[in-house]
Scaffold this motif. Structure first.
Motif, mmCIF file in Angstrom:
data_model
loop_
_atom_site.group_PDB
_atom_site.id
_atom_site.type_symbol
_atom_site.label_atom_id
_atom_site.label_comp_id
_atom_site.label_asym_id
_atom_site.label_seq_id
_atom_site.Cartn_x
_atom_site.Cartn_y
_atom_site.Cartn_z
ATOM 1 N N PRO A 1 10.021 22.909 7.255
ATOM 2 C CA PRO A 1 8.948 23.378 6.370
ATOM 3 C C PRO A 1 8.812 22.465 5.158
ATOM 4 N N ILE A 2 7.597 22.149 4.801
ATOM 5 C CA ILE A 2 7.376 21.233 3.679
ATOM 6 C C ILE A 2 7.983 21.791 2.398
ATOM 7 N N ALA B 1 -3.812 20.875 3.987
ATOM 8 C CA ALA B 1 -3.053 22.126 3.973
ATOM 9 C C ALA B 1 -1.622 21.894 3.516
ATOM 10 N N THR B 2 -1.024 20.796 3.948
ATOM 11 C CA THR B 2 0.351 20.481 3.524
ATOM 12 C C THR B 2 0.393 20.176 2.037
ATOM 13 N N ALA C 1 2.774 22.106 -0.581
ATOM 14 C CA ALA C 1 3.751 21.329 -1.352
ATOM 15 C C ALA C 1 3.539 21.499 -2.854
ATOM 16 N N SER C 2 2.277 21.556 -3.263
ATOM 17 C CA SER C 2 1.966 21.658 -4.694
ATOM 18 C C SER C 2 2.427 22.965 -5.308
ATOM 19 N N LYS C 3 2.626 23.978 -4.474
ATOM 20 C CA LYS C 3 3.115 25.259 -4.982
ATOM 21 C C LYS C 3 4.612 25.228 -5.275
ATOM 22 N N ALA D 1 -9.058 17.442 -1.341
ATOM 23 C CA ALA D 1 -7.865 18.179 -1.777
ATOM 24 C C ALA D 1 -7.191 17.472 -2.938
ATOM 25 N N CYS D 2 -7.134 16.157 -2.884
ATOM 26 C CA CYS D 2 -6.531 15.400 -3.989
ATOM 27 C C CYS D 2 -7.313 15.624 -5.281
ATOM 28 N N HIS D 3 -8.639 15.528 -5.193
ATOM 29 C CA HIS D 3 -9.471 15.772 -6.376
ATOM 30 C C HIS D 3 -9.202 17.167 -6.931
#
Length: 330
Positions: A132-133, A160-161, A165-167, A193-195
């Motif tokens: 899991p990431i 989605a990943t 990951a950002s969480k 998503a990056c933006h």
């Protein structure tokens, strides 16, 4: 040197970085003396972002970068990667490892080879589908907490990943192949998503593995051990179709008064203030040519003209062989 902010409220780094992979692996003969001179020249020109990985060589590229930045650490923003494992007996074999214990061990190895106390930007090179990431990024976050890493990144991860990951921990950068002939981040939602998440997109191979420079006219231009000989886009009819696209870029560059490489790099940098590029080279002359892209400003009409002659769907062939594509957009 133009700079851009890495991630949300992150450090300022050079808009153009230097991909160091080809200095040690994949692109034919190596010349360590010229490579080190190229890194020194980059730092002197204000280019701070140096990109390497433990699998380049394997390991020898990190060692080379470490030699080059010795005594110059304050000038260099060092990015390296973990996660792709190469078999010492058969270097062509690949494995993906995102287990927490491997993350920690890989970081220690990179720090030693680079000869530094802290990695500025540490990427997971490819997402491990079996881990899991959240677990992998959690282990990476521990490296930040202990001072061994400053910022975290992922490479070739899906939108989605990135969200997941950002969480766990802020992700400063997503590295992905992005160029006129690889527009995947636009079509698969990664750039959006990056933006949205405040993640910088670091474009590797922004010159299409050298093809967009216009200097490659035949597969015979590659050395015998150059991996591009086995790349789908450089073979047979694909090569001929792609070469026709490059010739159109050459014509636009001539009208603009710049080289094809400079036009291609300027296009990447024009895709957003959160987009950086890390063209690779092992020669000072090519580095200076690439840096000239910073002086090329493209208008909306010029960007539209480039898109018209080089639409995303026009490129022939997959960007990697089938086995390598299985770990893209993980």
């Amino acid at each position: 040197m133009q700079t851009r902010t890495l991630g949300n409220n992150g450090p300022q780094v050079s808009a153009l970085g230097l991909g160091c992979m080809g200095m040690s692996d994949f692109y034919g003969d190596r010349d360590d003396a010229e490579s080190i001179a190229t890194i020194h020249h980059a730092l002197e020109r204000g280019l701070s972002l140096l990109d390497t990985a433990d699998m380049y060589g394997p390991h020898t590229n990190e060692e080379l970068v470490g030699k080059a930045i010795k005594g110059r650490r304050g000038q260099a923003f060092v990015a390296t990667k973990f996660g792709i494992m190469r078999d010492p007996v058969n270097p062509q074999a690949r494995g993906i490892n995102g287990r927490p214990e491997y993350v920690r061990a890989a970081c220690e190895g990179s720090l030693k080879r680079l000869g530094i106390e802290t990695i500025d930007l540490y990427y997971q090179h490819r997402v491990d589908p079996n881990v899991p990431i959240e677990e992998t990024v959690g282990a990476m976050a521990e490296l930040v907490q202990t001072g061994k890493v400053r910022h975290l990144g992922l490479s070739e991860a899906s939108a989605a990943t990135l969200e997941r990951a950002s969480k766990v921990h802020p992700i400063a950068a997503l590295q992905s192949e992005f160029s006129l002939w690889t527009r995947d981040p636009e079509s698969n939602g990664v750039l959006d998503a990056c933006h949205r998440l405040g993640i910088s997109l670091v474009a590797y191979s922004p010159l299409g593995r050298g093809f967009l420079t216009g200097a490659i006219r035949s597969p015979d231009d590659f050395e015998a051990d150059d991996y591009r000989r086995s790349s789908p886009r450089f073979q047979g009819e694909n090569f001929a179709r792609n070469l026709a696209l490059v010739d159109r870029v050459k014509a636009l560059a001539a009208d603009k008064g710049c080289s094809p490489a400079q036009l291609a790099l300027a296009w990447v940098l024009a895709q957003g203030k959160d987009v950086l590029a890390i063209p690779g080279t092992k020669r000072r002359s090519r580095l200076d040519e690439n840096l000239g892209a910073l002086d090329v400003a493209l208008s909306k009409d010029e960007l539209a003209a480039i898109d018209a002659v080089f639409p995303p769907e026009a490129v022939a062939g997959a960007r990697y062989a089938a086995a390598s594509m299985t770990h893209i957009n993980g």
